[in-house]
Design a protein around this motif. Structure first.
Motif, PDB file in Angstrom:
ATOM      1  N   VAL A 147      -4.044   4.131  -1.473  1.00 28.55           N
ATOM      2  CA  VAL A 147      -5.139   4.518  -0.591  1.00 28.55           C
ATOM      3  C   VAL A 147      -5.205   6.041  -0.509  1.00 28.55           C
ATOM      4  N   GLU A 156       0.066  -6.858  -7.666  1.00 29.57           N
ATOM      5  CA  GLU A 156      -0.780  -5.688  -7.422  1.00 29.57           C
ATOM      6  C   GLU A 156      -0.362  -4.990  -6.133  1.00 29.57           C
ATOM      7  N   GLN A 210       0.844  -1.196   0.000  1.00 26.26           N
ATOM      8  CA  GLN A 210       0.000   0.000   0.000  1.00 26.26           C
ATOM      9  C   GLN A 210       0.878   1.244   0.000  1.00 26.26           C
ATOM     10  N   GLU A 234      -1.966  -1.403  -3.668  1.00 24.87           N
ATOM     11  CA  GLU A 234      -3.110  -0.507  -3.520  1.00 24.87           C
ATOM     12  C   GLU A 234      -2.637   0.910  -3.199  1.00 24.87           C
ATOM     13  N   GLY A 255      -6.875   3.308  -5.628  1.00 27.71           N
ATOM     14  CA  GLY A 255      -7.355   2.110  -6.316  1.00 27.71           C
ATOM     15  C   GLY A 255      -6.288   1.036  -6.371  1.00 27.71           C
ATOM     16  N   LYS A 256      -6.610  -0.041  -7.077  1.00 22.80           N
ATOM     17  CA  LYS A 256      -5.675  -1.154  -7.269  1.00 22.80           C
ATOM     18  C   LYS A 256      -4.839  -0.875  -8.515  1.00 22.80           C
TER      19      LYS A 256
END
Length: 181
Positions: A173, A169, A98, A171, A149-150
């Motif tokens: 935030v 992947e 993230q 993320e 988003g991803k």
């Protein structure tokens, strides 16, 4: 001086030498014993066109290269978030899953085996940014994500049989949520 700067100066010097050679040839061509007024005007027009083209070339080169998108690899980055990335046949290893939107992220990208193309695709499956992952060298990629988003990381350089499966992947935030490793 960095090799990239040396190559840039060498290129500009070469372009200048070629331009001066053209100017010299044009100036010598107008010195024939039998030149008429029309030929002088034609040579003057050619000289102005050459000058205009040289200035246009220098202007285009400066305009396209001055906002150079590659971060200086020898200067400490202003990024508040750092993600270390290692490319391996056939996966990506990211030190964080993230990151926060609106804050610069520094990706330190390297490879453990062969060359890989490190590409980040946004939520709409459009490429956001990319760099090369090379063994024995770390490329720094600076990017500020604006949309949460991803995001997918894919390999853009054919690296072997399972190249197509080299996807991971992470993320992005919203800035107020914060990121956790």
């Amino acid at each position: 001086m960095v090799i990239q700067d040396e190559v840039w100066l060498l290129t500009l010097t070469g372009i200048s030498v070629v331009a001066l050679a053209f100017i010299y040839v044009i100036a010598q061509a107008g010195k024939s014993a039998d030149s008429a007024q029309v030929q002088k005007r034609a040579h003057a027009i050619r000289r102005w066109w050459l000058l205009a083209l040289v200035l246009l070339g220098v202007g285009v080169a400066y305009a396209t290269l001055s906002p150079f998108p590659i971060a200086n690899q020898r200067v400490q980055a202003p990024a508040a978030q750092i993600v270390n990335v290692i490319g391996r046949q056939w996966n990506w290893e990211l030190s964080q899953s993230q990151v926060r939107a609106g804050t610069p992220v520094e990706f330190n990208v390297t490879s453990a085996d062969v060359n890989h193309g490190f590409a980040i695709y946004g939520p709409g499956d459009r490429i956001v940014t990319q760099t090369q992952a090379m063994p024995g060298f770390s490329n720094r990629l600076l990017h500020t994500f604006t949309e949460p988003g991803k995001y997918r990381v894919m390999c853009l350089e054919y690296c072997g049989l399972a190249h197509h499966g080299m996807v991971t992947e992470f993320e992005v935030v919203a800035a107020d949520k914060g990121a956790q490793p």
